[in-house]
Design a protein around this motif. Structure first.
Motif, PDB file in Angstrom:
ATOM      1  N   ALA A   1       0.857  -1.186   0.000  1.00  0.00           N
ATOM      2  CA  ALA A   1       0.000   0.000   0.000  1.00  0.00           C
ATOM      3  C   ALA A   1       0.896   1.239   0.000  1.00  0.00           C
ATOM      4  O   ALA A   1       1.857   1.322   0.778  1.00  0.00           O
ATOM      5  CB  ALA A   1      -0.912   0.014   1.220  1.00  0.00           C
TER       6      ALA A   1
ATOM      7  N   THR B   1      -2.201  -4.003  11.408  1.00  0.00           N
ATOM      8  CA  THR B   1      -2.060  -3.444  10.064  1.00  0.00           C
ATOM      9  C   THR B   1      -2.782  -2.103   9.920  1.00  0.00           C
ATOM     10  O   THR B   1      -2.235  -1.178   9.308  1.00  0.00           O
ATOM     11  CB  THR B   1      -2.561  -4.460   9.018  1.00  0.00           C
ATOM     12  OG1 THR B   1      -1.712  -5.614   9.067  1.00  0.00           O
ATOM     13  CG2 THR B   1      -2.508  -3.881   7.619  1.00  0.00           C
TER      14      THR B   1
ATOM     15  N   VAL C   1      -5.495  -5.031   3.174  1.00  0.00           N
ATOM     16  CA  VAL C   1      -5.125  -3.779   2.509  1.00  0.00           C
ATOM     17  C   VAL C   1      -6.240  -3.323   1.571  1.00  0.00           C
ATOM     18  O   VAL C   1      -6.652  -2.151   1.592  1.00  0.00           O
ATOM     19  CB  VAL C   1      -3.802  -3.945   1.735  1.00  0.00           C
ATOM     20  CG1 VAL C   1      -3.544  -2.722   0.851  1.00  0.00           C
ATOM     21  CG2 VAL C   1      -2.644  -4.149   2.694  1.00  0.00           C
TER      22      VAL C   1
ATOM     23  N   LEU D   1      -1.209   1.410   8.468  1.00  0.00           N
ATOM     24  CA  LEU D   1      -1.805   2.174   7.379  1.00  0.00           C
ATOM     25  C   LEU D   1      -2.121   3.607   7.810  1.00  0.00           C
ATOM     26  O   LEU D   1      -2.031   4.553   7.011  1.00  0.00           O
ATOM     27  CB  LEU D   1      -3.065   1.468   6.882  1.00  0.00           C
ATOM     28  CG  LEU D   1      -2.796   0.146   6.134  1.00  0.00           C
ATOM     29  CD1 LEU D   1      -4.064  -0.684   6.019  1.00  0.00           C
ATOM     30  CD2 LEU D   1      -2.210   0.426   4.760  1.00  0.00           C
TER      31      LEU D   1
ATOM     32  N   TYR E   1      -9.182  -2.018   3.546  1.00  0.00           N
ATOM     33  CA  TYR E   1      -8.901  -0.717   4.156  1.00  0.00           C
ATOM     34  C   TYR E   1      -8.976   0.393   3.099  1.00  0.00           C
ATOM     35  O   TYR E   1      -9.603   1.439   3.315  1.00  0.00           O
ATOM     36  CB  TYR E   1      -7.533  -0.726   4.818  1.00  0.00           C
ATOM     37  CG  TYR E   1      -7.230   0.533   5.610  1.00  0.00           C
ATOM     38  CD1 TYR E   1      -7.492   0.593   6.973  1.00  0.00           C
ATOM     39  CD2 TYR E   1      -6.685   1.665   4.989  1.00  0.00           C
ATOM     40  CE1 TYR E   1      -7.225   1.744   7.702  1.00  0.00           C
ATOM     41  CE2 TYR E   1      -6.413   2.820   5.709  1.00  0.00           C
ATOM     42  CZ  TYR E   1      -6.691   2.856   7.066  1.00  0.00           C
ATOM     43  OH  TYR E   1      -6.431   3.998   7.783  1.00  0.00           O
TER      44      TYR E   1
END
Length: 282
Positions: A139, A186, A208, A190, A211
């Motif tokens: 990401a 995580t 990911v 992020l 999100y």
């Protein structure tokens, strides 16, 4: 007189002897004591409730809703497995950093938490058959020039501590690298990417993608790389717990056979499990 007296004597004696015999024959046996009523059967022991450890900060696989309930793809899978296996389960939020110790020490009976099956972990845990295919994903911010995993060699990269994302980035940069930034989850990594504290995050692609889709204001994009190895999730039990493992594997096989697994998969990822879909691993 003498003969009459003797006869009467004999008759009287016979009468007395007959009376004694009749009395003996008519003698009643002593009354028998009634047997005690059988004891009521002991109540059946309560069915064992298996405690499932999960790090509920990993949507869409495991997270907490507004009511504090643990929900997600992994949770629905284990509930369905338990139903088929005829066992009762209870989910307990367990931080990732201590989740394996909790199982080893007996505080948890099994774990479901997007756990990648690895040779190293199989030395101390037993895993069910795989239930999810997974891969890592990068990401970055929307204007980032990062195009492949190798581009991260000298950049600040956020990872979740102890995950396979942590492993691959550490291998790329070296164990002594100060640029590997480790976080408890995580989503925290992020958030740090959004704040500019790291240049990229390497984590489970399902997490990911979820999100990014639900935080459009962050303006992230994702970068895939063919160097990332395919991974698979498994449900973990304590080493040597063959009985529980057999029940889980049977339940897992049953939900795959009757279509239950595909329905759960589609409800979260919009596709059948046989088709390429966003996946995740820890």
């Amino acid at each position: 007189m003498s003969s009459i007296t003797t006869r009467r004597f004999l008759q009287t004696a016979a009468t007395l002897v007959g009376g004694l015999v009749l009395a003996a024959c008519s003698k009643q046996e002593p009354a028998q004591t009634a047997s005690p009523a059988p004891a009521a059967p002991a109540a059946a022991p309560a069915a064992k409730v298996y405690v499932v450890g999960t790090d509920a900060a990993y949507a869409p696989f495991e997270s907490q809703n507004e009511k504090g309930e643990i929900v997600g793809f992994d949770i629905d899978v284990v509930k369905a497995v338990a139903l088929k296996a005829g066992i009762e389960v209870k989910f307990v939020n367990t931080p990732w950093e201590g989740i394996f110790n909790a199982l080893t020490q007996g505080d948890r009976d099994l774990l479901v938490s997007s756990i990648t099956i690895t040779d190293e972990r199989k030395q101390t845990l037993d895993f069910s058959s795989p239930y999810f295919d997974a891969k890592q994903l990068i990401a970055v911010k929307g204007d980032s020039k990062i195009a492949k995993f190798a581009d991260l060699a000298k950049l600040k990269v956020g990872v979740q501590t102890g995950t396979t994302g942590d492993e691959v980035v550490t291998k790329l940069q070296g164990k002594e690298s100060a640029n590997v930034k480790r976080f408890e989850s995580t989503p925290l990594a992020l958030k740090e990417l959004e704040a500019g504290g790291v240049d990229a995050v390497v984590a489970d692609n399902g997490v990911v993608i979820h999100y990014v889709a639900n935080n459009t204001g962050s303006k992230f994009k994702t970068v895939s790389d063919t160097s990332f190895a395919a991974e698979q999730y498994g449900i973990a039990v304590k080493k040597g717990n063959a009985d529980l493992l057999a029940k889980i594997n049977k339940g897992l096989a049953d939900i795959k056979a009757d279509g239950t697994y595909d329905k759960i998969f589609a409800s979260y990822f919009g596709a059948t499990a046989a088709a390429p879909a966003a996946a995740a691993s820890k």
